[in-house]
Design a protein around this motif. Structure first.
Motif, PDB file in Angstrom:
ATOM      1  N   GLN A  31       0.834  -1.204   0.000  1.00 46.34           N
ATOM      2  CA  GLN A  31       0.000   0.000   0.000  1.00 46.34           C
ATOM      3  C   GLN A  31       0.867   1.251   0.000  1.00 46.34           C
ATOM      4  O   GLN A  31       0.566   2.232  -0.698  1.00 46.34           O
ATOM      5  CB  GLN A  31      -0.934  -0.022   1.207  1.00 46.34           C
ATOM      6  N   MET A  32       1.963   1.211   0.743  1.00 45.76           N
ATOM      7  CA  MET A  32       2.866   2.355   0.777  1.00 45.76           C
ATOM      8  C   MET A  32       3.569   2.539  -0.568  1.00 45.76           C
ATOM      9  O   MET A  32       3.821   3.672  -0.984  1.00 45.76           O
ATOM     10  CB  MET A  32       3.905   2.175   1.881  1.00 45.76           C
TER      11      MET A  32
ATOM     12  N   LEU B  56       2.342   1.948  -3.561  1.00 47.49           N
ATOM     13  CA  LEU B  56       1.401   2.645  -4.430  1.00 47.49           C
ATOM     14  C   LEU B  56       1.366   4.129  -4.071  1.00 47.49           C
ATOM     15  O   LEU B  56       1.405   4.997  -4.957  1.00 47.49           O
ATOM     16  CB  LEU B  56       0.002   2.042  -4.287  1.00 47.49           C
ATOM     17  N   ALA B  57       1.316   4.428  -2.791  1.00 49.89           N
ATOM     18  CA  ALA B  57       1.275   5.814  -2.336  1.00 49.89           C
ATOM     19  C   ALA B  57       2.518   6.578  -2.778  1.00 49.89           C
ATOM     20  O   ALA B  57       2.440   7.711  -3.269  1.00 49.89           O
ATOM     21  CB  ALA B  57       1.141   5.856  -0.810  1.00 49.89           C
ATOM     22  N   VAL B  58       3.674   5.958  -2.603  1.00 44.45           N
ATOM     23  CA  VAL B  58       4.943   6.608  -2.968  1.00 44.45           C
ATOM     24  C   VAL B  58       5.018   6.860  -4.470  1.00 44.45           C
ATOM     25  O   VAL B  58       5.467   7.931  -4.913  1.00 44.45           O
ATOM     26  CB  VAL B  58       6.128   5.732  -2.505  1.00 44.45           C
ATOM     27  N   GLU B  59       4.571   5.889  -5.277  1.00 43.32           N
ATOM     28  CA  GLU B  59       4.613   6.067  -6.728  1.00 43.32           C
ATOM     29  C   GLU B  59       3.708   7.206  -7.180  1.00 43.32           C
ATOM     30  O   GLU B  59       4.050   7.975  -8.093  1.00 43.32           O
ATOM     31  CB  GLU B  59       4.244   4.770  -7.440  1.00 43.32           C
ATOM     32  N   LEU B  60       2.548   7.366  -6.540  1.00 37.96           N
ATOM     33  CA  LEU B  60       1.652   8.477  -6.882  1.00 37.96           C
ATOM     34  C   LEU B  60       2.283   9.813  -6.492  1.00 37.96           C
ATOM     35  O   LEU B  60       2.155  10.810  -7.229  1.00 37.96           O
ATOM     36  CB  LEU B  60       0.304   8.302  -6.190  1.00 37.96           C
ATOM     37  N   ARG B  61       2.956   9.842  -5.370  1.00 38.75           N
ATOM     38  CA  ARG B  61       3.643  11.084  -4.977  1.00 38.75           C
ATOM     39  C   ARG B  61       4.762  11.411  -5.956  1.00 38.75           C
ATOM     40  O   ARG B  61       4.942  12.573  -6.343  1.00 38.75           O
ATOM     41  CB  ARG B  61       4.198  10.968  -3.553  1.00 38.75           C
ATOM     42  N   ARG B  62       5.509  10.383  -6.375  1.00 43.34           N
ATOM     43  CA  ARG B  62       6.594  10.618  -7.328  1.00 43.34           C
ATOM     44  C   ARG B  62       6.064  11.163  -8.652  1.00 43.34           C
ATOM     45  O   ARG B  62       6.676  12.046  -9.262  1.00 43.34           O
ATOM     46  CB  ARG B  62       7.368   9.319  -7.566  1.00 43.34           C
ATOM     47  N   LEU B  63       4.922  10.633  -9.098  1.00 43.18           N
ATOM     48  CA  LEU B  63       4.324  11.128 -10.336  1.00 43.18           C
ATOM     49  C   LEU B  63       3.923  12.601 -10.196  1.00 43.18           C
ATOM     50  O   LEU B  63       4.135  13.415 -11.112  1.00 43.18           O
ATOM     51  CB  LEU B  63       3.100  10.286 -10.713  1.00 43.18           C
ATOM     52  N   ARG B  64       3.340  12.941  -9.057  1.00 43.38           N
ATOM     53  CA  ARG B  64       2.937  14.333  -8.839  1.00 43.38           C
ATOM     54  C   ARG B  64       4.142  15.254  -8.822  1.00 43.38           C
ATOM     55  O   ARG B  64       4.149  16.321  -9.472  1.00 43.38           O
ATOM     56  CB  ARG B  64       2.165  14.464  -7.519  1.00 43.38           C
ATOM     57  N   GLU B  65       5.180  14.845  -8.093  1.00 43.29           N
ATOM     58  CA  GLU B  65       6.373  15.691  -7.994  1.00 43.29           C
ATOM     59  C   GLU B  65       7.061  15.830  -9.351  1.00 43.29           C
ATOM     60  O   GLU B  65       7.585  16.905  -9.685  1.00 43.29           O
ATOM     61  CB  GLU B  65       7.334  15.117  -6.960  1.00 43.29           C
ATOM     62  N   ALA B  66       7.064  14.754 -10.155  1.00 45.39           N
ATOM     63  CA  ALA B  66       7.661  14.823 -11.492  1.00 45.39           C
ATOM     64  C   ALA B  66       6.897  15.790 -12.385  1.00 45.39           C
ATOM     65  O   ALA B  66       7.468  16.409 -13.295  1.00 45.39           O
ATOM     66  CB  ALA B  66       7.695  13.434 -12.124  1.00 45.39           C
TER      67      ALA B  66
ATOM     68  N   GLN C  18      -3.423  12.070   2.360  1.00 41.07           N
ATOM     69  CA  GLN C  18      -3.731  10.756   2.923  1.00 41.07           C
ATOM     70  C   GLN C  18      -3.455   9.640   1.924  1.00 41.07           C
ATOM     71  O   GLN C  18      -2.934   8.582   2.289  1.00 41.07           O
ATOM     72  CB  GLN C  18      -5.199  10.723   3.371  1.00 41.07           C
ATOM     73  N   ILE C  19      -3.786   9.885   0.661  1.00 39.41           N
ATOM     74  CA  ILE C  19      -3.509   8.895  -0.386  1.00 39.41           C
ATOM     75  C   ILE C  19      -2.002   8.680  -0.500  1.00 39.41           C
ATOM     76  O   ILE C  19      -1.517   7.542  -0.583  1.00 39.41           O
ATOM     77  CB  ILE C  19      -4.096   9.351  -1.736  1.00 39.41           C
ATOM     78  N   GLU C  20      -1.233   9.769  -0.484  1.00 34.64           N
ATOM     79  CA  GLU C  20       0.213   9.684  -0.667  1.00 34.64           C
ATOM     80  C   GLU C  20       0.932   9.195   0.590  1.00 34.64           C
ATOM     81  O   GLU C  20       2.122   8.887   0.543  1.00 34.64           O
ATOM     82  CB  GLU C  20       0.761  11.044  -1.082  1.00 34.64           C
ATOM     83  N   ALA C  21       0.221   9.099   1.697  1.00 37.03           N
ATOM     84  CA  ALA C  21       0.785   8.530   2.921  1.00 37.03           C
ATOM     85  C   ALA C  21       0.358   7.080   3.109  1.00 37.03           C
ATOM     86  O   ALA C  21       0.730   6.436   4.096  1.00 37.03           O
ATOM     87  CB  ALA C  21       0.360   9.358   4.132  1.00 37.03           C
TER      88      ALA C  21
END
Length: 283
Positions: free
Chosen positions: A11-12, A14-24, A45-48
């Motif tokens: 679960q983490m 998935l959260a980390v990959e979504l954060r990386r996409l946003r930051e990119a 919350q999603i990114e955590a």
């Protein structure tokens, strides 16, 4: 929806990959929330990993982030929709969380590579070998707790014994095969099991002998688990408090290269079996 109190490693991820996409994409959490039509705390919350995300929202996020890799997005959707509650959940509250994350990772892996220098890899261990190892490393454990750890390790073997097993490669140093974790009988049985398992078409065992020239090692033991796409691969290394999961692309690439280098200098599978058979005869 209630927030998760203890997200799993999957679960983490998935959260980390979504954060990386946003930051990119150069967006803040607030900007991403506005594009999605939700509040900034929901994105946080999603990114955590504290809450899940629906397929519709995930695909909208990926579109807002202009992710150019549809296969990667599909893989993330698969993770988001996964509701697997595997056998490892039976150990929740009985074993530390990272030891529940490990079999979950193996369950979803497309393949697995192991490198070990001091011990026979866990997926190849016999009960007696694992029991002697856990008893030695944790002398304060009562017998009941040792048996729980042994049972957990034996159940993890399902990934190489089930009807659709994952391809598995293990590179093992001669030292690991010679160190007598248990008694002579247990050591002989352990080598016999490695030989037996290595005959399976999906399992490859290779040995690094002591007399190999120019081998500088590869640090500590390593587990490399293939994801549904290469960007979702994971490396697991031992840490002071249990398994440590590594998923940064630059590090993944380094460990891929490291495994190939170690594999390249090891004995071919047939020669490795001959080598292990010779060690067993010496016991």
């Amino acid at each position: 929806m209630a927030l998760r109190s203890e997200p799993t490693a999957r679960q983490m991820r998935l959260a980390v990959e979504l954060r990386r996409l946003r930051e990119a994409a150069g967006l803040t959490a607030r900007e991403a929330a506005t594009l999605l039509g939700v509040s900034a705390p929901q994105i946080s919350q999603i990114e955590a990993g504290l809450t899940g995300v629906s397929e519709k929202r995930l695909r909208r996020l990926a579109a807002n982030y202009s992710c150019p890799d549809p296969e990667f997005v599909d893989a993330l959707v698969g993770m988001a929709l996964d509701r697997t509650s595997g056998w490892w959940e039976e150990y929740r509250g009985l074993l530390p969380m990272p030891f529940l994350d490990l079999p979950e990772l193996e369950h979803h892996a497309s393949y697995r590579w192991d490198v070990d220098f001091l011990h026979v890899p866990g997926l190849l261990q016999t009960e007696d070998y694992a029991r002697a190892l856990f008893s030695y490393v944790n002398p304060e454990f009562p017998e009941e707790e040792v048996e729980r750890w042994v049972e957990h390790r034996m159940r993890r073997k399902v990934v190489i014994k089930r009807p659709n097993p994952i391809p598995y490669k293990a590179v093992v140093h001669e030292a690991a095969l010679r160190i007598r974790v248990g008694d002579r009988t247990a050591a002989r049985a352990q080598l016999s099991q490695v030989l037996e398992l290595s005959e399976a078409s999906h399992i490859t065992v290779r040995v690094i002998p002591f007399d190999l020239d120019g081998f500088g090692g590869a640090g500590s033991a390593m587990v490399y688990a293939g994801g549904s796409v290469p960007r979702l691969d994971t490396v697991v290394r031992d840490g002071p408090n249990g398994p440590v999961f590594i998923d940064v692309e630059a590090q993944l690439d380094r460990y891929r290269t490291l495994f190939r280098r170690v594999e390249a200098v090891s004995l071919e599978p047939s020669r490795s079996r001959d080598f292990i058979h010779k060690l067993a005869k010496e016991l």
